[in-house]
Design a protein around this motif. Structure first.
Motif, PDB file in Angstrom:
ATOM      1  N   VAL A  46       0.415  -0.576  -0.134  1.00  0.00           N
ATOM      2  CA  VAL A  46      -0.192  -0.100   0.275  1.00  0.00           C
ATOM      3  C   VAL A  46       0.906   1.051  -0.509  1.00  0.00           C
ATOM      4  O   VAL A  46       0.480   2.540  -1.012  1.00  0.00           O
ATOM      5  N   ALA A  47       1.691   1.424   0.397  1.00  0.00           N
ATOM      6  CA  ALA A  47       2.446   2.111   0.709  1.00  0.00           C
ATOM      7  C   ALA A  47       3.696   3.213  -0.368  1.00  0.00           C
ATOM      8  O   ALA A  47       3.473   3.817  -1.177  1.00  0.00           O
ATOM      9  N   ASP A  48       3.765   1.743  -0.832  1.00  0.00           N
ATOM     10  CA  ASP A  48       4.692   1.297  -2.446  1.00  0.00           C
ATOM     11  C   ASP A  48       4.335   2.334  -3.285  1.00  0.00           C
ATOM     12  O   ASP A  48       3.840   2.765  -3.794  1.00  0.00           O
ATOM     13  N   VAL A  49       2.996   1.761  -3.323  1.00  0.00           N
ATOM     14  CA  VAL A  49       1.397   1.772  -4.893  1.00  0.00           C
ATOM     15  C   VAL A  49       1.119   3.427  -4.268  1.00  0.00           C
ATOM     16  O   VAL A  49       1.103   4.338  -5.788  1.00  0.00           O
ATOM     17  N   SER A  50       1.177   3.641  -2.710  1.00  0.00           N
ATOM     18  CA  SER A  50       0.916   5.541  -2.978  1.00  0.00           C
ATOM     19  C   SER A  50       1.684   6.090  -3.616  1.00  0.00           C
ATOM     20  O   SER A  50       1.095   7.211  -3.917  1.00  0.00           O
ATOM     21  N   GLY A  51       3.435   5.455  -2.647  1.00  0.00           N
ATOM     22  CA  GLY A  51       4.647   6.618  -2.853  1.00  0.00           C
ATOM     23  C   GLY A  51       3.864   7.660  -2.459  1.00  0.00           C
ATOM     24  O   GLY A  51       4.815   8.665  -2.542  1.00  0.00           O
ATOM     25  N   TRP A  52       3.912   7.811  -1.318  1.00  0.00           N
ATOM     26  CA  TRP A  52       3.484   9.012  -0.429  1.00  0.00           C
ATOM     27  C   TRP A  52       5.076   9.172  -0.008  1.00  0.00           C
ATOM     28  O   TRP A  52       5.576  11.041   0.201  1.00  0.00           O
ATOM     29  N   PHE A  53       5.913   8.317   0.540  1.00  0.00           N
ATOM     30  CA  PHE A  53       7.285   8.958   0.817  1.00  0.00           C
ATOM     31  C   PHE A  53       8.515   8.707  -0.482  1.00  0.00           C
ATOM     32  O   PHE A  53       9.648   9.514  -0.003  1.00  0.00           O
ATOM     33  N   LYS A  54       7.802   8.302  -1.299  1.00  0.00           N
ATOM     34  CA  LYS A  54       8.987   8.858  -2.351  1.00  0.00           C
ATOM     35  C   LYS A  54       9.410   9.718  -3.188  1.00  0.00           C
ATOM     36  O   LYS A  54       8.662  10.545  -4.222  1.00  0.00           O
ATOM     37  N   PHE A  55      10.036  10.696  -2.148  1.00  0.00           N
ATOM     38  CA  PHE A  55      10.484  11.831  -2.304  1.00  0.00           C
ATOM     39  C   PHE A  55      11.200  11.529  -3.959  1.00  0.00           C
ATOM     40  O   PHE A  55      10.848  13.216  -4.218  1.00  0.00           O
ATOM     41  N   TRP A  56      11.331  11.832  -4.242  1.00  0.00           N
ATOM     42  CA  TRP A  56      12.353  11.498  -5.359  1.00  0.00           C
ATOM     43  C   TRP A  56      11.380  11.838  -6.458  1.00  0.00           C
ATOM     44  O   TRP A  56      11.794  11.874  -7.501  1.00  0.00           O
ATOM     45  N   GLU A  57      10.261  10.858  -6.232  1.00  0.00           N
ATOM     46  CA  GLU A  57       9.291  10.508  -7.529  1.00  0.00           C
ATOM     47  C   GLU A  57       8.345  11.449  -7.927  1.00  0.00           C
ATOM     48  O   GLU A  57       7.329  11.918  -8.318  1.00  0.00           O
ATOM     49  N   MET A  58       8.295  12.855  -6.881  1.00  0.00           N
ATOM     50  CA  MET A  58       7.512  13.396  -6.385  1.00  0.00           C
ATOM     51  C   MET A  58       7.615  14.430  -7.548  1.00  0.00           C
ATOM     52  O   MET A  58       8.152  14.866  -8.477  1.00  0.00           O
ATOM     53  N   PRO A  59       6.041  15.342  -7.919  1.00  0.00           N
ATOM     54  CA  PRO A  59       4.742  14.963  -7.209  1.00  0.00           C
ATOM     55  C   PRO A  59       4.348  13.072  -7.154  1.00  0.00           C
ATOM     56  O   PRO A  59       4.197  12.444  -8.506  1.00  0.00           O
ATOM     57  N   ALA A  60       4.678  12.217  -6.011  1.00  0.00           N
ATOM     58  CA  ALA A  60       3.505  11.263  -6.272  1.00  0.00           C
ATOM     59  C   ALA A  60       2.171  10.582  -6.321  1.00  0.00           C
ATOM     60  O   ALA A  60       1.124  11.850  -5.448  1.00  0.00           O
ATOM     61  N   VAL A  61       1.574  11.005  -7.430  1.00  0.00           N
ATOM     62  CA  VAL A  61       0.492  10.540  -7.964  1.00  0.00           C
ATOM     63  C   VAL A  61       0.011   9.024  -8.098  1.00  0.00           C
ATOM     64  O   VAL A  61       0.638   8.519  -9.183  1.00  0.00           O
ATOM     65  N   ALA A  62      -0.650   8.580  -7.420  1.00  0.00           N
ATOM     66  CA  ALA A  62      -1.426   6.938  -7.644  1.00  0.00           C
ATOM     67  C   ALA A  62      -2.143   6.432  -8.393  1.00  0.00           C
ATOM     68  O   ALA A  62      -3.440   7.196  -8.389  1.00  0.00           O
ATOM     69  N   ASP A  63      -1.988   5.457  -9.371  1.00  0.00           N
ATOM     70  CA  ASP A  63      -3.534   5.242  -9.956  1.00  0.00           C
ATOM     71  C   ASP A  63      -4.486   4.258  -9.004  1.00  0.00           C
ATOM     72  O   ASP A  63      -3.896   3.596  -7.942  1.00  0.00           O
ATOM     73  N   TYR A  64      -5.600   5.019  -8.981  1.00  0.00           N
ATOM     74  CA  TYR A  64      -6.709   4.387  -8.054  1.00  0.00           C
ATOM     75  C   TYR A  64      -6.963   3.026  -8.261  1.00  0.00           C
ATOM     76  O   TYR A  64      -7.288   2.920  -6.682  1.00  0.00           O
ATOM     77  N   GLN A  65      -6.771   2.594  -8.978  1.00  0.00           N
ATOM     78  CA  GLN A  65      -6.962   0.815  -9.180  1.00  0.00           C
ATOM     79  C   GLN A  65      -6.338   0.137  -8.592  1.00  0.00           C
ATOM     80  O   GLN A  65      -6.360  -0.219  -7.735  1.00  0.00           O
ATOM     81  N   ALA A  66      -5.265   0.835  -9.251  1.00  0.00           N
ATOM     82  CA  ALA A  66      -3.991  -0.643  -7.963  1.00  0.00           C
ATOM     83  C   ALA A  66      -3.506  -0.217  -5.891  1.00  0.00           C
ATOM     84  O   ALA A  66      -3.711  -1.346  -6.003  1.00  0.00           O
ATOM     85  N   LEU A  67      -4.697   1.498  -6.336  1.00  0.00           N
ATOM     86  CA  LEU A  67      -3.956   2.376  -4.738  1.00  0.00           C
ATOM     87  C   LEU A  67      -5.204   1.115  -4.046  1.00  0.00           C
ATOM     88  O   LEU A  67      -4.948   0.298  -3.059  1.00  0.00           O
ATOM     89  N   LEU A  68      -6.332   1.031  -4.795  1.00  0.00           N
ATOM     90  CA  LEU A  68      -7.611   0.039  -4.496  1.00  0.00           C
ATOM     91  C   LEU A  68      -7.405  -0.797  -4.013  1.00  0.00           C
ATOM     92  O   LEU A  68      -7.820  -1.822  -3.268  1.00  0.00           O
ATOM     93  N   SER A  69      -6.549  -1.931  -5.181  1.00  0.00           N
ATOM     94  CA  SER A  69      -6.585  -3.181  -4.915  1.00  0.00           C
ATOM     95  C   SER A  69      -5.889  -3.508  -3.392  1.00  0.00           C
ATOM     96  O   SER A  69      -5.707  -3.770  -3.353  1.00  0.00           O
ATOM     97  N   ALA A  70      -4.471  -2.619  -3.985  1.00  0.00           N
ATOM     98  CA  ALA A  70      -3.581  -3.509  -2.994  1.00  0.00           C
ATOM     99  C   ALA A  70      -3.724  -2.806  -1.434  1.00  0.00           C
ATOM    100  O   ALA A  70      -4.188  -3.944  -0.324  1.00  0.00           O
ATOM    101  N   TYR A  71      -4.636  -1.201  -1.665  1.00  0.00           N
ATOM    102  CA  TYR A  71      -5.383  -1.604   0.103  1.00  0.00           C
ATOM    103  C   TYR A  71      -6.843  -2.399   0.120  1.00  0.00           C
ATOM    104  O   TYR A  71      -6.644  -2.658   1.670  1.00  0.00           O
ATOM    105  N   VAL A  72      -6.979  -3.530  -0.906  1.00  0.00           N
ATOM    106  CA  VAL A  72      -8.123  -4.264  -0.507  1.00  0.00           C
ATOM    107  C   VAL A  72      -7.543  -5.581   0.588  1.00  0.00           C
ATOM    108  O   VAL A  72      -8.054  -6.430   1.434  1.00  0.00           O
TER     109      VAL A  72
END
Length: 169
Positions: A46-72
């Motif tokens: 979930v952390a990886d897909v959402s990418g909030w900690f990936k400051f080197w890839e800013m702005p981190a914009v997660a794919d909603y469906q991939a994030l939803l799947s990981a969260y579930v």
């Protein structure tokens, strides 16, 4: 609306049937250990897909469906943990309580993530039911508030991923 009782029912059927379909038998404490390892990995996904900690890839914009799947997947791991530890009575969360969780302010995602990991390990090492209850509520808040996932989307994706046990074989 999120229905934790329904999510638990679906998860129970899935995790009850999966070992039979795959012909898997567990020894001793192996299932418990696998459950915690799975949860640890799913939280990291979930952390990886959402990418909030990936400051080197800013702005981190997660794919909603991939994030939803990981969260579930992470949510199922938390529900599976309740089954393995026999803490299913802690899963039922009333709609008004879920609504309160969704009204909480945004928090620091790094602290939230590390808090989830700490609670999970307290469940494992201390058999802490109170940490489990807090883990579940905190994870729900993560999805609803920090990740801004839609409750109906969570229910639908959970159904899609875990209510089709016949397709696994």
């Amino acid at each position: 609306m999120l229905d934790t009782s329904e999510l638990l029912r679906i998860s129970r059927m899935y995790h009850r049937e999966l070992p039979n379909l795959k012909g898997i038998r567990f020894r001793g404490d192996d299932l418990r250990k696998i459950c915690y390892e799975n949860l640890d990995i799913d939280l990291a996904k979930v952390a990886d897909v959402s990418g909030w900690f990936k400051f080197w890839e800013m702005p981190a914009v997660a794919d909603y469906q991939a994030l939803l799947s990981a969260y579930v997947q992470g949510l199922d791991s938390i529900l599976w943990l309740a089954q393995v530890e026999q803490w299913m009575h802690l899963v039922v969360i009333e709609p008004d309580e879920i609504n309160k969780l969704s009204q909480f302010p945004h928090g620091n995602l790094n602290n939230h993530y590390l808090g989830l990991k700490t609670m999970a390990w307290n469940c494992y090492l201390r058999h802490s039911q109170s940490d489990y209850k807090h883990l579940l509520k905190s994870y729900l808040k993560l999805g609803l508030v920090e990740l801004q996932l839609v409750p109906d989307d969570i229910m639908q994706k959970f159904n899609e991923q875990y209510n089709a046990i016949d397709e696994i074989n």
